[in-house]
Design a protein around this motif. Structure first.
Motif, short mmCIF file in Angstrom:
data_model
loop_
_atom_site.label_atom_id
_atom_site.label_comp_id
_atom_site.label_asym_id
_atom_site.label_seq_id
_atom_site.Cartn_x
_atom_site.Cartn_y
_atom_site.Cartn_z
N TYR A 50 0.85 -1.17 0.00
CA TYR A 50 0.00 0.00 0.00
C TYR A 50 0.89 1.23 0.00
CZ TYR A 50 -2.76 3.87 1.71
OH TYR A 50 -3.33 5.09 1.84
N THR A 55 -7.00 2.45 -1.53
CA THR A 55 -7.11 1.81 -0.21
C THR A 55 -7.25 0.30 -0.31
OG1 THR A 55 -9.47 2.22 -0.21
CG2 THR A 55 -8.08 3.84 0.89
N LEU A 56 -7.76 -0.21 -1.42
CA LEU A 56 -7.85 -1.65 -1.62
C LEU A 56 -6.73 -2.06 -2.57
CD1 LEU A 56 -9.43 -4.24 -1.03
CD2 LEU A 56 -10.80 -3.77 -3.08
N LYS A 58 -4.57 -5.04 -4.44
CA LYS A 58 -4.57 -6.44 -4.90
C LYS A 58 -3.12 -6.92 -5.06
CE LYS A 58 -9.05 -6.21 -7.20
NZ LYS A 58 -9.72 -6.96 -6.12
N GLU A 64 -5.62 -9.85 -1.26
CA GLU A 64 -5.81 -8.42 -1.28
C GLU A 64 -5.84 -7.90 0.15
OE1 GLU A 64 -9.43 -8.11 -3.59
OE2 GLU A 64 -10.60 -7.84 -1.76
N GLU A 66 -6.95 -4.21 2.59
CA GLU A 66 -7.61 -2.92 2.61
C GLU A 66 -7.01 -2.04 3.70
OE1 GLU A 66 -11.83 -3.01 2.99
OE2 GLU A 66 -12.04 -0.89 2.48
N LYS A 68 -7.32 0.86 6.18
CA LYS A 68 -8.37 1.62 6.86
C LYS A 68 -7.70 2.52 7.89
CE LYS A 68 -12.23 -1.58 6.32
NZ LYS A 68 -13.30 -2.35 7.00
N PHE A 74 -4.68 -2.96 8.32
CA PHE A 74 -4.30 -3.35 6.96
C PHE A 74 -4.41 -4.87 6.89
CE2 PHE A 74 -2.78 -2.53 2.87
CZ PHE A 74 -1.64 -3.24 2.55
#
Lengths: 110, 114
Positions: A50, A55-56, A58, A64, A66, A68, A74
């Motif tokens: 990331y 925010t998402l 792959k 995957e 996300e 937050k 994460f």
């Protein structure tokens, strides 16, 4: 101080079930977050990263995660576990000096 | 060769021996790292090099001596080790200028000190 916390040192799922591996980071960790996978007697392999673009995120092998910010989390997910996913997974965060979590051993059962 | 390579993959040495671990990265990165991974312990960062200069030494005993002759090669010289030094030693590299800091790891050297 920076910290990355992985909840659950061992997670067991049935083949075909959802995989959820949890990672929380301290707010002092710069916004670069990573998941790595390690198979026995091998080095760590980057699964996904990331870097604030989305925010998402792959990654490889159907994983995957996300980001937050409100939950400083994460978490890593995969909709359907495969036997070959059995390995140790590490969450890491930081900039030029990564802070690693203590790892989560994923077991996949038939 | 691609990625990060490490040699040897396995090493058994006595406490009075001197040996060296070698790491080479083929990714054009400017930073290289040594980590120690022991059973049931978190990954421990040992040394960091940026553009051949050591930028971090995490209170590592002097029996471990790193050497970085250029941005692509990193060595870990070992002497008079202790049994508790038995572990998997991982090398990694990253691009820290204009990059996103992800580290790429080698396969590791499994060290056993007898």
């Amino acid at each position: 101080a920076q910290s990355v916390t992985q909840l659950g040192s061992h997670v067991s799922v049935s083949e075909g079930a959802l995989v959820l591996l949890r990672c929380n980071y301290s707010s002092s960790v710069p916004p670069y977050l990573f998941w790595y996978v390690q198979y026995p007697n091998q080095g760590l392999q980057l699964l996904l990263k990331y870097t604030s673009a989305a925010t998402l995120v792959k990654g490889i092998n159907g994983f995957e995660a996300e980001f937050k910010k409100s939950e400083t989390s994460f978490h890593l997910t995969k909709p359907s576990a495969h036997m070959s996913d059995a390995a140790e997974y590490f969450c890491a965060g930081g900039g030029n000096k990564l802070t690693f979590g203590t790892g989560t051993q994923l077991k996949v059962e038939l | 060769e691609t990625g990060v390579t490490q040699t040897p993959r396995h090493l058994v040495m006595g406490m009075t021996n001197k040996k060296s671990l070698k790491c080479e990265q083929h990714l054009g990165h400017n930073a290289m790292y040594w980590y120690k991974q022991s059973a049931k312990k978190p990954l421990e960062l040992m040394f960091v090099y940026n553009f051949k200069e050591q930028t971090e030494n995490n209170s590592v005993p002097s029996r471990f001596s790193p050497e970085c002759p250029n941005s692509s090669h990193l060595f870990l010289h070992l002497h008079t080790l202790q049994p508790e030094d038995s572990a998997l030693y991982l090398c990694a590299s990253s691009q820290d200028r204009g990059g996103t800091y992800e580290q790429y790891f080698g396969p590791g050297t499994r060290l056993t000190v007898t």
